[in-house]
Design a protein around this motif. Structure first.
Motif, short mmCIF file in Angstrom:
data_model
loop_
_atom_site.label_atom_id
_atom_site.label_comp_id
_atom_site.label_asym_id
_atom_site.label_seq_id
_atom_site.Cartn_x
_atom_site.Cartn_y
_atom_site.Cartn_z
N THR A 57 0.32 33.18 9.40
CA THR A 57 1.11 34.35 8.99
C THR A 57 2.60 34.12 9.24
O THR A 57 3.45 34.45 8.40
CB THR A 57 0.63 35.60 9.73
OG1 THR A 57 -0.75 35.81 9.41
CG2 THR A 57 1.43 36.82 9.33
N MET A 58 2.94 33.52 10.38
CA MET A 58 4.35 33.22 10.67
C MET A 58 4.89 32.14 9.73
O MET A 58 6.08 32.14 9.40
CB MET A 58 4.51 32.77 12.11
CG MET A 58 4.21 33.86 13.14
SD MET A 58 5.30 35.31 12.98
CE MET A 58 4.12 36.52 12.41
N LEU A 59 4.02 31.25 9.26
CA LEU A 59 4.43 30.25 8.27
C LEU A 59 4.84 30.96 6.96
O LEU A 59 5.85 30.61 6.35
CB LEU A 59 3.28 29.27 8.01
CG LEU A 59 3.51 28.25 6.91
CD1 LEU A 59 4.61 27.28 7.28
CD2 LEU A 59 2.20 27.49 6.62
N LEU A 60 4.06 31.94 6.56
CA LEU A 60 4.40 32.71 5.36
C LEU A 60 5.74 33.42 5.54
O LEU A 60 6.59 33.42 4.64
CB LEU A 60 3.30 33.75 5.07
CG LEU A 60 1.88 33.23 4.85
CD1 LEU A 60 0.93 34.40 4.64
CD2 LEU A 60 1.82 32.28 3.66
N GLN A 118 -7.63 19.19 6.51
CA GLN A 118 -7.97 19.74 5.19
C GLN A 118 -8.31 21.22 5.30
O GLN A 118 -7.91 22.02 4.44
CB GLN A 118 -9.13 18.95 4.58
CG GLN A 118 -8.76 17.52 4.21
CD GLN A 118 -9.79 16.87 3.31
OE1 GLN A 118 -10.05 17.36 2.22
NE2 GLN A 118 -10.37 15.78 3.76
N SER A 119 -9.02 21.58 6.35
CA SER A 119 -9.38 22.98 6.55
C SER A 119 -8.13 23.83 6.79
O SER A 119 -7.99 24.92 6.22
CB SER A 119 -10.33 23.11 7.74
OG SER A 119 -10.63 24.46 8.01
N TYR A 120 -7.21 23.33 7.61
CA TYR A 120 -5.97 24.06 7.88
C TYR A 120 -5.17 24.27 6.60
O TYR A 120 -4.65 25.35 6.34
CB TYR A 120 -5.11 23.30 8.90
CG TYR A 120 -5.69 23.22 10.29
CD1 TYR A 120 -6.46 24.25 10.82
CD2 TYR A 120 -5.46 22.10 11.09
CE1 TYR A 120 -6.99 24.16 12.10
CE2 TYR A 120 -5.98 22.01 12.37
CZ TYR A 120 -6.74 23.04 12.86
OH TYR A 120 -7.27 22.96 14.12
N VAL A 121 -5.08 23.21 5.80
CA VAL A 121 -4.29 23.30 4.57
C VAL A 121 -4.93 24.28 3.58
O VAL A 121 -4.24 25.07 2.94
CB VAL A 121 -4.14 21.90 3.94
CG1 VAL A 121 -3.55 22.00 2.53
CG2 VAL A 121 -3.24 21.03 4.82
N THR A 122 -6.24 24.25 3.49
CA THR A 122 -6.93 25.20 2.61
C THR A 122 -6.62 26.64 3.03
O THR A 122 -6.36 27.51 2.20
CB THR A 122 -8.46 24.97 2.66
OG1 THR A 122 -8.75 23.65 2.18
CG2 THR A 122 -9.20 25.98 1.79
N GLY A 123 -6.62 26.88 4.35
CA GLY A 123 -6.29 28.22 4.84
C GLY A 123 -4.88 28.62 4.51
O GLY A 123 -4.61 29.79 4.16
N LYS A 124 -3.95 27.68 4.57
CA LYS A 124 -2.55 27.98 4.24
C LYS A 124 -2.38 28.31 2.76
O LYS A 124 -1.65 29.23 2.39
CB LYS A 124 -1.66 26.80 4.64
CG LYS A 124 -1.52 26.65 6.15
CD LYS A 124 -0.98 25.30 6.58
CE LYS A 124 -0.97 25.18 8.10
NZ LYS A 124 -0.61 23.85 8.58
N PHE A 181 14.50 28.94 12.13
CA PHE A 181 13.05 28.95 11.88
C PHE A 181 12.36 28.62 13.19
O PHE A 181 12.59 27.55 13.77
CB PHE A 181 12.68 27.93 10.81
CG PHE A 181 13.22 28.25 9.45
CD1 PHE A 181 12.74 29.33 8.74
CD2 PHE A 181 14.23 27.48 8.89
CE1 PHE A 181 13.24 29.66 7.50
CE2 PHE A 181 14.74 27.79 7.66
CZ PHE A 181 14.25 28.88 6.95
N VAL A 182 11.53 29.52 13.65
CA VAL A 182 10.82 29.36 14.91
C VAL A 182 9.43 28.81 14.65
O VAL A 182 8.77 29.22 13.69
CB VAL A 182 10.72 30.71 15.66
CG1 VAL A 182 9.91 30.57 16.92
CG2 VAL A 182 12.11 31.25 15.96
N SER A 183 9.00 27.87 15.48
CA SER A 183 7.65 27.32 15.36
C SER A 183 6.64 28.45 15.23
O SER A 183 6.72 29.47 15.92
CB SER A 183 7.32 26.47 16.58
OG SER A 183 8.25 25.42 16.74
N CYS A 184 5.66 28.24 14.36
CA CYS A 184 4.80 29.36 13.93
C CYS A 184 3.89 29.90 15.03
O CYS A 184 3.74 31.12 15.17
CB CYS A 184 3.97 28.92 12.73
SG CYS A 184 4.99 28.42 11.32
N THR A 185 3.28 29.01 15.81
CA THR A 185 2.39 29.50 16.87
C THR A 185 3.15 30.27 17.94
O THR A 185 2.73 31.38 18.32
CB THR A 185 1.58 28.34 17.48
OG1 THR A 185 0.77 27.74 16.45
CG2 THR A 185 0.69 28.83 18.60
N PRO A 186 4.27 29.76 18.47
CA PRO A 186 5.05 30.56 19.43
C PRO A 186 5.49 31.91 18.88
O PRO A 186 5.43 32.92 19.59
CB PRO A 186 6.25 29.66 19.73
CG PRO A 186 5.74 28.28 19.53
CD PRO A 186 4.81 28.39 18.36
#
Length: 284
Positions: free
Chosen positions: A267-270, A46-52, A136-141
């Motif tokens: 940020t990479m997800l955006l 839930q915290s991660y989703v709120t941040g997104k 699309f590259v995985s966001c953390t990498p």
């Protein structure tokens, strides 16, 4: 003493550029849109989703959360994903992990339209990454590569050691490093004499989820250290896989936990969602 590599500052710079790109797309009638599917009430998820959602709002993107109970069947979740695949107003789809035990994570990931797979987990996108195609590259990498580049370090010919072989971080970041012409070694739980290998690294990336695994003895002077681990110690404090205070004297650059790699992941997800919107809407 190492320079602390703040992911927050790098993320702010990139998000400013993303916001300008979103404004430009809006002028063409396209507003990038991300939908996140959240199953259950796991506090961390839930915290991660709120941040997104907050990050989407910050750059002017549309966002939506579909909340589902942790009692849903796998078919119900797959049907929801399929509806999002068919929805022309949705450019990016993210199913927040982990999922309840009755749901097969692999089946869910494979159901997402690869054109909307902004998490970069679909086998088609992983395959494209493997052969060096645009994808699309995985966001953390992707965020890790951005952080390393911000140090001014050229990866060409550098010895990079990745500790961890997960599908989410270790494997994809190794492929990205190869594209940057680095010489890459992957270490894992069965690696013998880990210290001897990590001490050879010009760049050391640690992503295993074991608090304090890497200490001063693992790092040679001048190494760039990227700590991807997020753990809670006995006191409940967030800590990384690297013993930060020890390694601070050895490294040339080091990421903190929290505040290092984490901000770059969202940020990479955006960035991926904007890319998906441009491709789906066929706009430059």
């Amino acid at each position: 003493m190492a320079t602390i590599l703040s992911g927050k500052e790098v993320a702010q710079d990139i998000r400013a550029d993303i916001a300008k790109e979103v404004d430009r797309l809006k002028e063409k009638g396209v507003t990038p849109a991300l939908t996140v599917v959240l199953v259950g009430e796991d506090p961390a998820s839930q915290s991660y989703v709120t941040g997104k959602m907050r990050a989407c709002e910050e750059v002017g993107m549309r966002s939506e959360v579909i909340r589902m109970p942790d009692t849903i069947s796998q078919q119900e979740l797959l049907d929801t994903v399929e509806r999002l695949n068919q929805n022309p107003n949705v450019h990016g789809i993210l199913v927040q992990l982990p999922l309840p035990p009755q749901i097969e994570e692999k089946a869910v990931i494979e159901t997402i339209d690869p054109r909307k797979d902004v998490d970069g987990f679909h086998p088609i996108n992983i395959g494209k990454l493997m052969i060096g195609d645009d994808t699309f590259v995985s966001c953390t990498p992707a965020g890790i590569i951005e952080l390393i580049k911000r140090t001014g370090t050229s990866l060409k010919g550098k010895r990079v050691v990745v500790v961890g072989r997960s599908n989410i971080v270790g494997k994809p970041v190794s492929l990205l490093l190869l594209q940057e012409h680095a010489t890459v070694t992957i270490c894992h739980s069965h690696t013998q004499d880990l210290t001897a290998i990590t001490k050879q690294a010009d760049v050391l990336i640690v992503a295993v989820g074991r608090a304090g695994l890497i200490g001063k003895e693992h790092v040679s002077p001048g190494t760039v250290v990227i700590d991807v681990g997020v753990n809670r110690n006995e006191a409940g404090k967030l800590v990384g896989d690297v013993r930060f205070d020890e390694v601070l004297d050895q490294a040339s650059w080091i990421t903190p936990v929290p505040g290092g790699v984490g901000p770059l992941t969202i940020t990479m997800l955006l960035k991926n969602t904007v890319k998906a919107a441009k491709q789906i809407e066929n706009v430059d």
